[in-house]
Design a protein around this motif. Structure first.
Motif, short mmCIF file in Angstrom:
data_model
loop_
_atom_site.label_atom_id
_atom_site.label_comp_id
_atom_site.label_asym_id
_atom_site.label_seq_id
_atom_site.Cartn_x
_atom_site.Cartn_y
_atom_site.Cartn_z
N GLY A 197 0.79 -1.22 0.00
CA GLY A 197 0.00 0.00 0.00
C GLY A 197 0.83 1.27 0.00
O GLY A 197 0.30 2.36 0.18
N ALA A 198 2.12 1.17 -0.25
CA ALA A 198 3.00 2.32 -0.09
C ALA A 198 3.23 3.12 -1.37
O ALA A 198 3.48 4.30 -1.30
CB ALA A 198 4.36 1.87 0.45
N ARG A 199 3.19 2.47 -2.54
CA ARG A 199 3.54 3.16 -3.77
C ARG A 199 2.46 2.99 -4.81
O ARG A 199 1.96 1.88 -5.00
CB ARG A 199 4.86 2.62 -4.32
N PRO A 200 2.15 4.06 -5.54
CA PRO A 200 1.21 3.89 -6.64
C PRO A 200 1.78 2.94 -7.69
O PRO A 200 2.95 3.04 -8.03
CB PRO A 200 1.07 5.30 -7.23
N VAL A 201 0.97 2.00 -8.14
CA VAL A 201 1.37 1.07 -9.17
C VAL A 201 1.42 1.82 -10.49
O VAL A 201 0.53 2.58 -10.82
CB VAL A 201 0.37 -0.11 -9.26
N GLY A 202 2.48 1.62 -11.26
CA GLY A 202 2.60 2.22 -12.56
C GLY A 202 3.19 3.62 -12.55
O GLY A 202 3.43 4.18 -13.59
N SER A 203 3.42 4.21 -11.41
CA SER A 203 4.04 5.53 -11.36
C SER A 203 5.47 5.41 -11.85
O SER A 203 6.22 4.56 -11.39
CB SER A 203 4.02 6.06 -9.93
N PRO A 204 5.88 6.28 -12.79
CA PRO A 204 7.26 6.17 -13.28
C PRO A 204 8.29 6.43 -12.19
O PRO A 204 9.42 5.98 -12.29
CB PRO A 204 7.35 7.22 -14.38
N ALA A 205 7.93 7.14 -11.15
CA ALA A 205 8.87 7.45 -10.08
C ALA A 205 8.94 6.36 -9.01
O ALA A 205 9.93 6.25 -8.30
CB ALA A 205 8.48 8.77 -9.42
N ALA A 206 7.90 5.55 -8.89
CA ALA A 206 7.80 4.60 -7.78
C ALA A 206 8.98 3.62 -7.72
O ALA A 206 9.56 3.41 -6.65
CB ALA A 206 6.49 3.84 -7.84
N GLY A 207 9.33 3.04 -8.83
CA GLY A 207 10.41 2.05 -8.84
C GLY A 207 11.74 2.64 -8.44
O GLY A 207 12.49 2.05 -7.66
N VAL A 208 12.06 3.82 -8.96
CA VAL A 208 13.35 4.41 -8.64
C VAL A 208 13.39 4.92 -7.21
O VAL A 208 14.42 4.81 -6.53
CB VAL A 208 13.74 5.50 -9.68
N VAL A 209 12.28 5.44 -6.70
CA VAL A 209 12.23 5.87 -5.30
C VAL A 209 12.43 4.65 -4.40
O VAL A 209 13.19 4.70 -3.43
CB VAL A 209 10.91 6.60 -4.98
N HIS A 210 11.77 3.54 -4.71
CA HIS A 210 11.93 2.32 -3.93
C HIS A 210 13.38 1.83 -3.96
O HIS A 210 13.95 1.47 -2.92
CB HIS A 210 10.98 1.25 -4.46
#
Length: 180
Positions: A9-22
Protein backbone atom coordinates in the motif's frame (compact mmCIF):
# COMPACT_ATOMS: atom_id res chain seq x y z
CA UNK A 1 -9.53 9.65 -7.51
CA UNK A 2 -8.60 6.11 -6.45
CA UNK A 3 -4.96 5.16 -6.93
CA UNK A 4 -4.01 1.51 -7.11
CA UNK A 5 -1.09 0.75 -4.77
CA UNK A 6 1.39 -2.07 -4.48
CA UNK A 7 1.02 -4.97 -2.03
CA UNK A 8 2.14 -2.97 1.01
CA UNK A 9 0.00 0.00 0.00
CA UNK A 10 3.00 2.32 -0.09
CA UNK A 11 3.54 3.16 -3.77
CA UNK A 12 1.21 3.89 -6.64
CA UNK A 13 1.37 1.07 -9.17
CA UNK A 14 2.60 2.22 -12.56
CA UNK A 15 4.04 5.53 -11.36
CA UNK A 16 7.26 6.17 -13.28
CA UNK A 17 8.87 7.45 -10.08
CA UNK A 18 7.80 4.60 -7.78
CA UNK A 19 10.41 2.05 -8.84
CA UNK A 20 13.35 4.41 -8.64
CA UNK A 21 12.23 5.87 -5.30
CA UNK A 22 11.93 2.32 -3.93
CA UNK A 23 15.39 1.39 -5.25
CA UNK A 24 16.97 4.50 -3.72
CA UNK A 25 15.23 3.83 -0.40
CA UNK A 26 16.62 0.28 -0.35
CA UNK A 27 20.09 1.68 -1.08
CA UNK A 28 19.62 4.37 1.61
CA UNK A 29 20.52 7.02 -0.94
CA UNK A 30 19.08 10.46 -1.55
CA UNK A 31 17.94 12.41 -4.59
CA UNK A 32 17.72 16.05 -5.64
CA UNK A 33 16.05 17.42 -8.77
CA UNK A 34 17.25 20.38 -10.80
CA UNK A 35 14.72 21.49 -13.37
CA UNK A 36 14.42 23.98 -16.15
CA UNK A 37 11.82 23.11 -18.80
CA UNK A 38 9.90 20.77 -16.49
CA UNK A 39 9.40 23.61 -13.99
CA UNK A 40 8.75 21.44 -10.92
CA UNK A 41 6.87 18.65 -12.69
CA UNK A 42 9.72 16.21 -12.02
CA UNK A 43 9.72 17.02 -8.30
CA UNK A 44 5.93 16.74 -8.18
CA UNK A 45 6.03 13.28 -9.75
CA UNK A 46 8.56 12.15 -7.14
CA UNK A 47 6.87 13.56 -4.06
CA UNK A 48 3.56 11.88 -4.91
CA UNK A 49 5.17 8.59 -3.83
CA UNK A 50 4.32 7.65 -0.25
CA UNK A 51 7.42 7.34 1.92
CA UNK A 52 9.61 9.48 -0.34
CA UNK A 53 10.72 11.74 2.51
CA UNK A 54 13.61 9.40 3.32
CA UNK A 55 14.89 9.70 -0.24
CA UNK A 56 14.03 13.12 -1.66
CA UNK A 57 16.19 15.99 -0.38
CA UNK A 58 14.57 18.71 -2.48
CA UNK A 59 15.08 20.48 -5.70
CA UNK A 60 15.76 23.60 -7.64
CA UNK A 61 13.60 25.07 -10.37
CA UNK A 62 16.02 27.23 -12.34
CA UNK A 63 13.94 28.40 -15.25
CA UNK A 64 15.83 31.68 -15.81
CA UNK A 65 19.29 31.21 -17.30
CA UNK A 66 21.06 33.32 -14.65
CA UNK A 67 19.56 31.16 -11.88
CA UNK A 68 21.22 28.12 -13.40
CA UNK A 69 24.54 29.76 -12.45
CA UNK A 70 23.44 31.46 -9.23
CA UNK A 71 21.53 28.58 -7.63
CA UNK A 72 22.76 25.40 -9.33
CA UNK A 73 26.37 26.42 -9.84
CA UNK A 74 26.49 26.05 -13.62
CA UNK A 75 29.60 27.92 -14.85
CA UNK A 76 28.59 31.26 -16.35
CA UNK A 77 31.06 30.89 -19.22
CA UNK A 78 29.43 27.58 -20.18
CA UNK A 79 26.01 29.25 -20.26
CA UNK A 80 27.43 32.19 -22.24
CA UNK A 81 29.14 29.91 -24.77
CA UNK A 82 26.44 27.27 -25.24
CA UNK A 83 23.18 28.61 -23.86
CA UNK A 84 20.93 26.80 -21.39
CA UNK A 85 19.90 23.94 -23.71
CA UNK A 86 23.08 21.91 -23.94
CA UNK A 87 24.27 18.48 -22.74
CA UNK A 88 27.14 19.94 -20.71
CA UNK A 89 24.75 22.39 -19.06
CA UNK A 90 22.47 19.47 -18.15
CA UNK A 91 25.45 17.67 -16.55
CA UNK A 92 26.48 20.83 -14.67
CA UNK A 93 22.90 21.22 -13.41
CA UNK A 94 22.83 17.63 -12.12
CA UNK A 95 26.25 17.91 -10.48
CA UNK A 96 25.65 21.37 -9.02
CA UNK A 97 22.21 20.56 -7.68
CA UNK A 98 23.48 17.33 -6.19
CA UNK A 99 26.17 19.24 -4.30
CA UNK A 100 23.94 22.15 -3.28
CA UNK A 101 21.19 19.85 -1.98
CA UNK A 102 23.59 17.40 -0.32
CA UNK A 103 22.18 14.41 -2.20
CA UNK A 104 23.70 11.17 -3.47
CA UNK A 105 22.01 11.64 -6.85
CA UNK A 106 21.13 14.74 -8.87
CA UNK A 107 18.61 14.54 -11.71
CA UNK A 108 18.37 17.48 -14.12
CA UNK A 109 16.27 18.54 -17.10
CA UNK A 110 16.78 21.33 -19.63
CA UNK A 111 15.33 21.85 -23.07
CA UNK A 112 12.76 23.60 -25.22
CA UNK A 113 9.11 22.84 -24.53
CA UNK A 114 7.79 25.42 -26.97
CA UNK A 115 5.71 26.73 -28.45
CA UNK A 116 8.64 28.49 -30.19
CA UNK A 117 12.28 27.47 -30.72
CA UNK A 118 14.79 29.00 -28.27
CA UNK A 119 18.20 30.35 -29.30
CA UNK A 120 18.10 28.29 -32.49
CA UNK A 121 17.23 25.09 -30.62
CA UNK A 122 14.11 23.27 -31.85
CA UNK A 123 10.98 22.63 -29.85
CA UNK A 124 11.21 19.16 -28.32
CA UNK A 125 14.98 19.14 -27.82
CA UNK A 126 15.53 17.96 -24.24
CA UNK A 127 18.57 16.93 -22.23
CA UNK A 128 18.30 14.94 -19.03
CA UNK A 129 21.33 14.30 -16.86
CA UNK A 130 22.02 12.29 -13.75
CA UNK A 131 24.97 12.70 -11.41
CA UNK A 132 25.56 9.98 -8.87
CA UNK A 133 28.16 8.22 -6.78
CA UNK A 134 29.73 6.58 -9.85
CA UNK A 135 29.70 9.56 -12.22
CA UNK A 136 27.38 11.29 -14.63
CA UNK A 137 25.32 10.47 -17.68
CA UNK A 138 23.40 12.69 -20.06
CA UNK A 139 20.86 11.85 -22.75
CA UNK A 140 19.39 13.81 -25.61
CA UNK A 141 15.73 13.43 -26.47
CA UNK A 142 13.93 14.77 -29.52
CA UNK A 143 10.32 14.79 -28.35
CA UNK A 144 7.22 15.43 -30.42
CA UNK A 145 3.94 17.01 -29.43
CA UNK A 146 2.75 20.10 -27.67
CA UNK A 147 4.27 21.85 -24.69
CA UNK A 148 2.49 19.76 -22.04
CA UNK A 149 3.36 16.49 -23.75
CA UNK A 150 7.04 17.45 -24.11
CA UNK A 151 7.29 18.40 -20.43
CA UNK A 152 5.57 15.17 -19.30
CA UNK A 153 7.67 13.04 -21.62
CA UNK A 154 10.83 14.76 -20.34
CA UNK A 155 9.91 13.74 -16.79
CA UNK A 156 9.40 10.12 -17.81
CA UNK A 157 12.67 10.02 -19.76
CA UNK A 158 14.62 11.62 -16.89
CA UNK A 159 13.21 9.10 -14.42
CA UNK A 160 14.04 6.27 -16.83
CA UNK A 161 17.63 7.53 -17.06
CA UNK A 162 17.92 7.67 -13.26
CA UNK A 163 16.45 4.17 -12.93
CA UNK A 164 18.99 2.82 -15.44
CA UNK A 165 21.89 4.41 -13.56
CA UNK A 166 20.70 3.16 -10.16
CA UNK A 167 20.22 -0.35 -11.61
CA UNK A 168 23.72 -0.19 -13.14
CA UNK A 169 25.13 0.85 -9.74
CA UNK A 170 23.38 -2.16 -8.19
CA UNK A 171 24.93 -4.46 -10.82
CA UNK A 172 28.37 -2.94 -10.28
CA UNK A 173 28.06 -3.39 -6.49
CA UNK A 174 26.87 -7.02 -6.67
CA UNK A 175 29.52 -9.52 -5.54
CA UNK A 176 31.07 -11.58 -8.32
CA UNK A 177 29.05 -14.69 -9.07
CA UNK A 178 25.82 -13.42 -7.45
CA UNK A 179 22.61 -12.90 -9.37
CA UNK A 180 21.66 -9.24 -9.70
Amino acid sequence: MDVETDADGARPVGSPAAGVVHALAQRRETLATIESLTGGLLAASIVEIAGVSGVYRGGLVVYATELKAQLAGVPEDLLDDRGPVDPDVAVALAEGGRRRCGADWGLATTGVAGPEPQDGKPVGLVYAAVAGPSGTDVRRFDLDGGRDHIRSAAVIEALRLLAERVHAADRDAAPAGSAA
